[in-house]
Design a protein around this motif. Structure first.
Motif, PDB file in Angstrom:
ATOM      1  N   GLY A   1      -7.288   9.869  -5.999  1.00  0.00           N
ATOM      2  CA  GLY A   1      -7.122   8.481  -6.636  1.00  0.00           C
ATOM      3  C   GLY A   1      -6.026   7.321  -5.804  1.00  0.00           C
ATOM      4  O   GLY A   1      -5.978   6.350  -6.223  1.00  0.00           O
ATOM      5  N   SER A   2      -5.735   7.879  -4.411  1.00  0.00           N
ATOM      6  CA  SER A   2      -4.723   7.123  -3.936  1.00  0.00           C
ATOM      7  C   SER A   2      -5.559   5.935  -3.263  1.00  0.00           C
ATOM      8  O   SER A   2      -6.951   5.985  -3.130  1.00  0.00           O
ATOM      9  CB  SER A   2      -4.385   7.925  -2.751  1.00  0.00           C
ATOM     10  OG  SER A   2      -3.438   8.587  -2.787  1.00  0.00           O
TER      11      SER A   2
ATOM     12  N   ILE B   1       4.544   4.327   2.613  1.00  0.00           N
ATOM     13  CA  ILE B   1       4.510   2.834   2.338  1.00  0.00           C
ATOM     14  C   ILE B   1       4.124   2.156   3.776  1.00  0.00           C
ATOM     15  O   ILE B   1       4.546   2.448   4.554  1.00  0.00           O
ATOM     16  CB  ILE B   1       5.778   2.039   2.002  1.00  0.00           C
ATOM     17  CG1 ILE B   1       6.328   2.660   0.758  1.00  0.00           C
ATOM     18  CG2 ILE B   1       5.450   0.630   1.873  1.00  0.00           C
ATOM     19  CD1 ILE B   1       7.595   2.284   0.045  1.00  0.00           C
ATOM     20  N   LEU B   2       2.877   1.678   3.665  1.00  0.00           N
ATOM     21  CA  LEU B   2       2.315   0.927   4.868  1.00  0.00           C
ATOM     22  C   LEU B   2       2.791  -0.527   5.125  1.00  0.00           C
ATOM     23  O   LEU B   2       2.478  -1.248   4.167  1.00  0.00           O
ATOM     24  CB  LEU B   2       0.773   1.132   4.851  1.00  0.00           C
ATOM     25  CG  LEU B   2       0.195   2.439   4.748  1.00  0.00           C
ATOM     26  CD1 LEU B   2      -1.234   2.341   4.728  1.00  0.00           C
ATOM     27  CD2 LEU B   2       0.609   3.392   5.915  1.00  0.00           C
TER      28      LEU B   2
ATOM     29  N   ALA C   1       6.537   5.605  12.148  1.00  0.00           N
ATOM     30  CA  ALA C   1       5.165   5.175  12.826  1.00  0.00           C
ATOM     31  C   ALA C   1       4.045   6.090  12.059  1.00  0.00           C
ATOM     32  O   ALA C   1       4.304   7.403  12.166  1.00  0.00           O
ATOM     33  CB  ALA C   1       4.888   5.318  14.297  1.00  0.00           C
ATOM     34  N   ILE C   2       3.154   5.461  11.540  1.00  0.00           N
ATOM     35  CA  ILE C   2       2.191   6.242  10.659  1.00  0.00           C
ATOM     36  C   ILE C   2       0.722   6.037  11.146  1.00  0.00           C
ATOM     37  O   ILE C   2       0.295   5.143  11.450  1.00  0.00           O
ATOM     38  CB  ILE C   2       2.147   5.792   9.220  1.00  0.00           C
ATOM     39  CG1 ILE C   2       3.455   5.837   8.746  1.00  0.00           C
ATOM     40  CG2 ILE C   2       1.182   6.444   8.173  1.00  0.00           C
ATOM     41  CD1 ILE C   2       3.991   4.634   7.456  1.00  0.00           C
ATOM     42  N   SER C   3      -0.098   7.203  11.141  1.00  0.00           N
ATOM     43  CA  SER C   3      -1.317   7.204  11.487  1.00  0.00           C
ATOM     44  C   SER C   3      -2.158   7.869  10.477  1.00  0.00           C
ATOM     45  O   SER C   3      -2.037   8.724   9.773  1.00  0.00           O
ATOM     46  CB  SER C   3      -1.488   8.167  12.713  1.00  0.00           C
ATOM     47  OG  SER C   3      -2.809   8.576  13.254  1.00  0.00           O
ATOM     48  N   LEU C   4      -3.278   7.051  10.329  1.00  0.00           N
ATOM     49  CA  LEU C   4      -4.079   7.371   9.338  1.00  0.00           C
ATOM     50  C   LEU C   4      -5.618   7.177   9.751  1.00  0.00           C
ATOM     51  O   LEU C   4      -6.143   6.208  10.422  1.00  0.00           O
ATOM     52  CB  LEU C   4      -4.183   6.267   7.908  1.00  0.00           C
ATOM     53  CG  LEU C   4      -5.292   6.529   6.924  1.00  0.00           C
ATOM     54  CD1 LEU C   4      -5.018   7.928   6.060  1.00  0.00           C
ATOM     55  CD2 LEU C   4      -5.136   5.210   5.867  1.00  0.00           C
ATOM     56  N   GLY C   5      -6.392   8.416   9.869  1.00  0.00           N
ATOM     57  CA  GLY C   5      -7.679   8.485  10.192  1.00  0.00           C
ATOM     58  C   GLY C   5      -7.945   9.861  11.017  1.00  0.00           C
ATOM     59  O   GLY C   5      -7.258  10.839  10.858  1.00  0.00           O
ATOM     60  N   ILE C   6      -8.904   9.848  11.823  1.00  0.00           N
ATOM     61  CA  ILE C   6      -9.500  10.870  12.586  1.00  0.00           C
ATOM     62  C   ILE C   6      -8.989  10.772  13.964  1.00  0.00           C
ATOM     63  O   ILE C   6      -9.152   9.926  14.661  1.00  0.00           O
ATOM     64  CB  ILE C   6     -10.964  10.912  12.481  1.00  0.00           C
ATOM     65  CG1 ILE C   6     -11.532  11.157  10.950  1.00  0.00           C
ATOM     66  CG2 ILE C   6     -11.472  12.016  13.374  1.00  0.00           C
ATOM     67  CD1 ILE C   6     -13.088  10.943  10.769  1.00  0.00           C
TER      68      ILE C   6
ATOM     69  N   ILE D   1       0.893  -1.140  -0.020  1.00  0.00           N
ATOM     70  CA  ILE D   1      -0.082  -0.154   0.031  1.00  0.00           C
ATOM     71  C   ILE D   1       0.785   1.353  -0.080  1.00  0.00           C
ATOM     72  O   ILE D   1       1.761   1.352   0.968  1.00  0.00           O
ATOM     73  CB  ILE D   1      -0.865  -0.049   1.075  1.00  0.00           C
ATOM     74  CG1 ILE D   1      -1.840  -1.323   1.235  1.00  0.00           C
ATOM     75  CG2 ILE D   1      -1.861   1.320   1.096  1.00  0.00           C
ATOM     76  CD1 ILE D   1      -2.772  -1.351   2.502  1.00  0.00           C
ATOM     77  N   ARG D   2       0.634   2.062  -1.137  1.00  0.00           N
ATOM     78  CA  ARG D   2       1.581   3.198  -1.073  1.00  0.00           C
ATOM     79  C   ARG D   2       0.774   4.537  -1.418  1.00  0.00           C
ATOM     80  O   ARG D   2      -0.436   4.346  -1.963  1.00  0.00           O
ATOM     81  CB  ARG D   2       2.235   3.148  -2.414  1.00  0.00           C
ATOM     82  CG  ARG D   2       3.353   2.331  -2.579  1.00  0.00           C
ATOM     83  CD  ARG D   2       4.102   2.205  -3.861  1.00  0.00           C
ATOM     84  NE  ARG D   2       5.337   1.538  -3.664  1.00  0.00           N
ATOM     85  CZ  ARG D   2       6.466   1.882  -3.499  1.00  0.00           C
ATOM     86  NH1 ARG D   2       6.792   3.343  -3.370  1.00  0.00           N
ATOM     87  NH2 ARG D   2       7.723   1.367  -3.611  1.00  0.00           N
ATOM     88  N   LEU D   3       0.810   5.557  -0.479  1.00  0.00           N
ATOM     89  CA  LEU D   3      -0.090   6.632  -0.686  1.00  0.00           C
ATOM     90  C   LEU D   3       0.837   8.031  -0.698  1.00  0.00           C
ATOM     91  O   LEU D   3       1.887   7.955  -0.186  1.00  0.00           O
ATOM     92  CB  LEU D   3      -0.670   6.853   0.712  1.00  0.00           C
ATOM     93  CG  LEU D   3      -1.580   5.905   1.390  1.00  0.00           C
ATOM     94  CD1 LEU D   3      -2.064   6.059   2.568  1.00  0.00           C
ATOM     95  CD2 LEU D   3      -2.937   5.662   0.308  1.00  0.00           C
ATOM     96  N   ALA D   4       0.526   8.590  -1.887  1.00  0.00           N
ATOM     97  CA  ALA D   4       1.430   9.590  -2.322  1.00  0.00           C
ATOM     98  C   ALA D   4       0.860  10.987  -1.994  1.00  0.00           C
ATOM     99  O   ALA D   4      -0.335  11.078  -1.960  1.00  0.00           O
ATOM    100  CB  ALA D   4       1.629   9.411  -4.000  1.00  0.00           C
TER     101      ALA D   4
END
Length: 163
Positions: free
Chosen positions: A60-61, A119-120, A83-88, A32-35
């Motif tokens: 489009g991610s 990259i997750l 360390a990655i955070s995705l969300g609210i 999973i890649r997010l740009a």
């Protein structure tokens, strides 16, 4: 797919058998890649002792399950463990979904406006609201330790050396 991406795909959730890491709903199938570009945030991470790079994700991610992840922030072909955070961030009554990366052992980054890729590597846990800031900071510390452990065991996936 590059050999690094193939190895990353094969290594996803490897650590979940060794230390307690939640499995996201439906699992992670593939790299999973997010740009996006680095933007200014609220500076809460810095105040809490864990500065983050806030990423405005490009349209489009891929759709990704909210949560905390171990992975890499990639800038100019340099893979930086994060360390990655995705969300609210509901602990602070936020309403906006965000992607933030705390680059491990780096406080010197000045990358506003730069394009990056996140990259997750593995899902650590889901997002949740904490009763107070002290509890949140204690959990962030644990998340960073879990991320560091997974990243050290999987450094070969980043293309930056071998473990």
């Amino acid at each position: 797919m590059s050999s690094n991406e193939s190895e990353l795909k094969d290594g996803i959730n490897l650590l979940s058998k060794e230390i307690p890491i939640d499995e996201p709903q439906g699992g992670l199938n593939g790299v999973i890649r997010l740009a996006g570009s680095i933007v200014h945030g609220d500076k809460l991470g810095r105040i809490l002792g864990y500065p983050t790079a806030n990423i405005a994700v490009e349209t489009g991610s891929p759709s990704v399950i909210d949560g905390v992840y171990a992975g890499w922030l990639v800038l100019d072909d340099q893979y930086m463990p994060a360390a990655i955070s995705l969300g609210i961030n509901s602990t602070f009554d936020a309403i906006e979904r965000r992607l933030e990366a705390h680059v491990l052992d780096r406080t010197d980054l000045s990358i506003y406006g730069r394009k990056v890729t996140v990259i997750l590597g593995t899902h650590i846990r889901g997002m949740r609201k904490f009763p107070d800031v002290a509890t949140l900071v204690a959990r962030i510390e644990e998340d960073v330790c879990l991320a560091r452990t997974w990243l050290q065991r999987n450094v070969h996936l980043s293309g930056q050396g071998s473990s």
